[in-house]
Motif scaffolding. Structure first.
Motif, PDB file in Angstrom:
ATOM      1  N   ASP A  15       0.831  -1.201   0.000  1.00 20.37           N
ATOM      2  CA  ASP A  15       0.000   0.000   0.000  1.00 20.37           C
ATOM      3  C   ASP A  15       0.870   1.257   0.000  1.00 20.37           C
ATOM      4  N   GLY A  16       0.615   2.147  -0.975  1.00 16.24           N
ATOM      5  CA  GLY A  16       1.364   3.383  -1.074  1.00 16.24           C
ATOM      6  C   GLY A  16       2.675   3.279  -1.825  1.00 16.24           C
ATOM      7  N   SER A  17       3.054   2.072  -2.214  1.00 19.18           N
ATOM      8  CA  SER A  17       4.288   1.867  -2.980  1.00 19.18           C
ATOM      9  C   SER A  17       3.972   1.721  -4.461  1.00 19.18           C
ATOM     10  N   PHE A  18       5.032   1.563  -5.270  1.00 18.86           N
ATOM     11  CA  PHE A  18       4.869   1.470  -6.715  1.00 18.86           C
ATOM     12  C   PHE A  18       5.543   0.224  -7.261  1.00 18.86           C
ATOM     13  N   GLY A  19       5.031  -0.238  -8.394  1.00 21.72           N
ATOM     14  CA  GLY A  19       5.670  -1.328  -9.097  1.00 21.72           C
ATOM     15  C   GLY A  19       6.868  -0.828  -9.890  1.00 21.72           C
ATOM     16  N   PHE A  20       7.461  -1.714 -10.672  1.00 20.44           N
ATOM     17  CA  PHE A  20       8.662  -1.402 -11.447  1.00 20.44           C
ATOM     18  C   PHE A  20       8.449  -0.206 -12.364  1.00 20.44           C
ATOM     19  N   CYS A  21       7.257  -0.074 -12.913  1.00 21.34           N
ATOM     20  CA  CYS A  21       6.957   1.001 -13.868  1.00 21.34           C
ATOM     21  C   CYS A  21       6.852   2.368 -13.203  1.00 21.34           C
ATOM     22  N   GLU A  22       6.804   2.385 -11.859  1.00 20.41           N
ATOM     23  CA  GLU A  22       6.681   3.612 -11.077  1.00 20.41           C
ATOM     24  C   GLU A  22       5.355   4.333 -11.307  1.00 20.41           C
ATOM     25  N   VAL A  23       4.367   3.596 -11.799  1.00 19.49           N
ATOM     26  CA  VAL A  23       3.034   4.149 -12.040  1.00 19.49           C
ATOM     27  C   VAL A  23       1.956   3.302 -11.367  1.00 19.49           C
ATOM     28  N   ARG A  24       2.038   1.986 -11.521  1.00 22.83           N
ATOM     29  CA  ARG A  24       1.066   1.103 -10.885  1.00 22.83           C
ATOM     30  C   ARG A  24       1.323   1.111  -9.377  1.00 22.83           C
ATOM     31  N   THR A  25       0.287   1.399  -8.610  1.00 21.73           N
ATOM     32  CA  THR A  25       0.433   1.516  -7.170  1.00 21.73           C
ATOM     33  C   THR A  25      -0.696   0.766  -6.468  1.00 21.73           C
ATOM     34  N   CYS A  26      -0.575   0.619  -5.176  1.00 20.48           N
ATOM     35  CA  CYS A  26      -1.582  -0.104  -4.387  1.00 20.48           C
ATOM     36  C   CYS A  26      -2.291   0.873  -3.450  1.00 20.48           C
ATOM     37  N   LYS A  27      -3.610   0.849  -3.508  1.00 20.34           N
ATOM     38  CA  LYS A  27      -4.415   1.690  -2.628  1.00 20.34           C
ATOM     39  C   LYS A  27      -5.547   0.844  -2.041  1.00 20.34           C
ATOM     40  N   ASN A  28      -5.566   0.737  -0.735  1.00 22.02           N
ATOM     41  CA  ASN A  28      -6.591  -0.060  -0.038  1.00 22.02           C
ATOM     42  C   ASN A  28      -6.657  -1.487  -0.573  1.00 22.02           C
ATOM     43  N   GLY A  29      -5.491  -2.034  -0.863  1.00 21.82           N
ATOM     44  CA  GLY A  29      -5.422  -3.431  -1.278  1.00 21.82           C
ATOM     45  C   GLY A  29      -5.691  -3.694  -2.739  1.00 21.82           C
ATOM     46  N   SER A  30      -5.870  -2.628  -3.550  1.00 22.79           N
ATOM     47  CA  SER A  30      -6.129  -2.798  -4.982  1.00 22.79           C
ATOM     48  C   SER A  30      -5.077  -2.051  -5.794  1.00 22.79           C
ATOM     49  N   VAL A  31      -4.745  -2.611  -6.954  1.00 24.53           N
ATOM     50  CA  VAL A  31      -3.787  -1.961  -7.836  1.00 24.53           C
ATOM     51  C   VAL A  31      -4.504  -0.932  -8.698  1.00 24.53           C
ATOM     52  N   ILE A  32      -3.982   0.274  -8.716  1.00 27.39           N
ATOM     53  CA  ILE A  32      -4.552   1.338  -9.541  1.00 27.39           C
ATOM     54  C   ILE A  32      -3.427   2.033 -10.304  1.00 27.39           C
ATOM     55  N   SER A  33      -3.801   2.854 -11.247  1.00 27.25           N
ATOM     56  CA  SER A  33      -2.840   3.630 -12.027  1.00 27.25           C
ATOM     57  C   SER A  33      -2.697   5.017 -11.409  1.00 27.25           C
ATOM     58  N   ASP A  34      -1.506   5.314 -10.885  1.00 28.54           N
ATOM     59  CA  ASP A  34      -1.266   6.599 -10.233  1.00 28.54           C
ATOM     60  C   ASP A  34      -1.346   7.775 -11.208  1.00 28.54           C
ATOM     61  N   ASN A  35      -1.085   7.494 -12.490  1.00 28.89           N
ATOM     62  CA  ASN A  35      -1.053   8.587 -13.469  1.00 28.89           C
ATOM     63  C   ASN A  35      -2.333   8.690 -14.292  1.00 28.89           C
ATOM     64  N   TYR A  36      -3.430   8.153 -13.780  1.00 27.85           N
ATOM     65  CA  TYR A  36      -4.702   8.187 -14.500  1.00 27.85           C
ATOM     66  C   TYR A  36      -5.053   9.631 -14.865  1.00 27.85           C
ATOM     67  N   GLY A  37      -5.098   9.905 -16.167  1.00 31.91           N
ATOM     68  CA  GLY A  37      -5.495  11.220 -16.658  1.00 31.91           C
ATOM     69  C   GLY A  37      -4.468  12.315 -16.493  1.00 31.91           C
ATOM     70  N   LYS A  38      -3.289  11.986 -15.998  1.00 30.34           N
ATOM     71  CA  LYS A  38      -2.261  13.001 -15.767  1.00 30.34           C
ATOM     72  C   LYS A  38      -1.365  13.106 -16.999  1.00 30.34           C
ATOM     73  N   LEU A  39      -1.523  14.188 -17.745  1.00 34.84           N
ATOM     74  CA  LEU A  39      -0.820  14.349 -19.016  1.00 34.84           C
ATOM     75  C   LEU A  39       0.386  15.268 -18.868  1.00 34.84           C
ATOM     76  N   THR A  40       1.476  14.858 -19.520  1.00 36.45           N
ATOM     77  CA  THR A  40       2.691  15.676 -19.546  1.00 36.45           C
ATOM     78  C   THR A  40       2.927  16.295 -20.911  1.00 36.45           C
ATOM     79  N   SER A  41       2.215  15.807 -21.911  1.00 37.31           N
ATOM     80  CA  SER A  41       2.425  16.340 -23.264  1.00 37.31           C
ATOM     81  C   SER A  41       1.183  16.121 -24.107  1.00 37.31           C
ATOM     82  N   ILE A  42       0.948  17.071 -25.011  1.00 37.23           N
ATOM     83  CA  ILE A  42      -0.180  16.966 -25.940  1.00 37.23           C
ATOM     84  C   ILE A  42       0.175  17.748 -27.202  1.00 37.23           C
ATOM     85  N   ALA A  43      -0.088  17.145 -28.351  1.00 42.97           N
ATOM     86  CA  ALA A  43       0.251  17.788 -29.630  1.00 42.97           C
ATOM     87  C   ALA A  43      -0.615  17.196 -30.727  1.00 42.97           C
ATOM     88  N   LEU A  44      -0.848  17.980 -31.753  1.00 46.31           N
ATOM     89  CA  LEU A  44      -1.551  17.494 -32.936  1.00 46.31           C
ATOM     90  C   LEU A  44      -0.488  17.088 -33.949  1.00 46.31           C
TER      91      LEU A  44
END
Length: 278
Positions: A15-44
């Motif tokens: 809980d509160g740690s990250f997997g190898f990818c540094e994005v998948r994390t554990c919250k309340n016993g479930s794996v979630i994506s820490d970067n859900y919807g968090k964008l660093t770049s956008i271009a057409l």
């Protein structure tokens, strides 16, 4: 503690740690994506930049990236947001964009030739939940969803995605276990299984970045292109030239002659072979 089933690593995440990818994390016993919807770049971007040469050529596509990756390519061109030391700062700077808001922006860009959204720049499959939620909305609006991915994901874990993705460019980075395991810290078999499934569902093009003395032998290109042809000889293959960068600045750029020579080998098996960065 929970196990992440996204890729071959099967990370056990506290809980509160990250997997190898540094994005998948554990919250309340479930794996979630820490970067859900968090964008660093956008271009057409032109669709050919993905690269996709045989999917709505001449069109534009709204391209977005986040941060994190489940490979460790020492030559990564997007290391700032993938796994370099600078990722932490990009995490802080990332802007949250909901699936509905991203679809709204994609619709606005139709006037500029946009056909949909491409998830690219970093590895999109490590946050496949966001891709899936957005792709469902894009499909309702008649817009396309594209993935530019390393393909290192468990097919069963991301299976629902295949119903909503219109095209993928998948990296087939080499064709030896040594290259995948020792250089990239990845798993070739998982990538091959992902490609085999993807071609059943959507338009697929593949990319191989050729690095001198690593994956540039005639034998390896012959085996790689022959395997692709066993799936479908009409799957396009992009053979791209390497330039020194990130942790691989000690190597010279791939000779242009090498790229064209390997193209001639791949063309013995495949209908469409393109060169990149030449």
């Amino acid at each position: 503690m929970a196990k992440c089933n996204l890729c071959f690593r099967q990370c056990n995440i506290a809980d509160g740690s990250f997997g190898f990818c540094e994005v998948r994390t554990c919250k309340n016993g479930s794996v979630i994506s820490d970067n859900y919807g968090k964008l660093t770049s956008i271009a057409l971007d032109p669709i050919e930049k993905k690269p996709l040469n045989r999917f709505f050529p001449g069109s534009m596509i709204l391209s977005v990236g986040s941060y994190g990756c489940n490979l460790r390519c020492p030559f990564c061109q997007n290391y700032h947001i993938s796994w370099g030391d600078e990722v932490a700062s990009f995490k802080r700077k990332a802007t949250y964009v909901s699936p509905a808001e991203l679809v709204r922006v994609a619709e606005e860009q139709k006037a500029s030739g946009n056909i949909g959204v491409a998830f690219t720049y970093n590895e999109p499959l490590i946050s496949y939940e966001y891709v899936l939620d957005t792709a469902k909305l894009l499909k309702e609006k008649g817009l396309k969803t594209v993935l530019v991915t390393n393909g290192m994901a468990d097919v069963e874990t991301v299976r629902e995605l295949f119903d909503y993705i219109d095209a993928m460019n998948i990296d087939l980075k080499g064709f030896t276990d040594h290259y995948y395991e020792d250089i990239l810290l990845g798993n070739r078999k998982m990538v091959m299984e992902f490609i085999k499934e993807a071609v059943k569902h959507c338009h697929v093009e593949l990319t191989t970045l050729v690095i001198p003395n690593e994956n540039d032998s005639d034998e390896e290109m012959d085996e790689l292109s022959s395997w692709i042809a066993s799936l479908d000889k009409n799957i396009p293959l992009h053979i791209s030239r390497f330039f020194p960068r990130f942790h691989m600045t000690y190597k010279e750029a791939t000779p242009v002659d090498t790229i064209y020579h390997l193209k001639s080998i791949a063309e013995k098996h495949l209908t469409y072979v393109y060169t990149g960065n030449c």
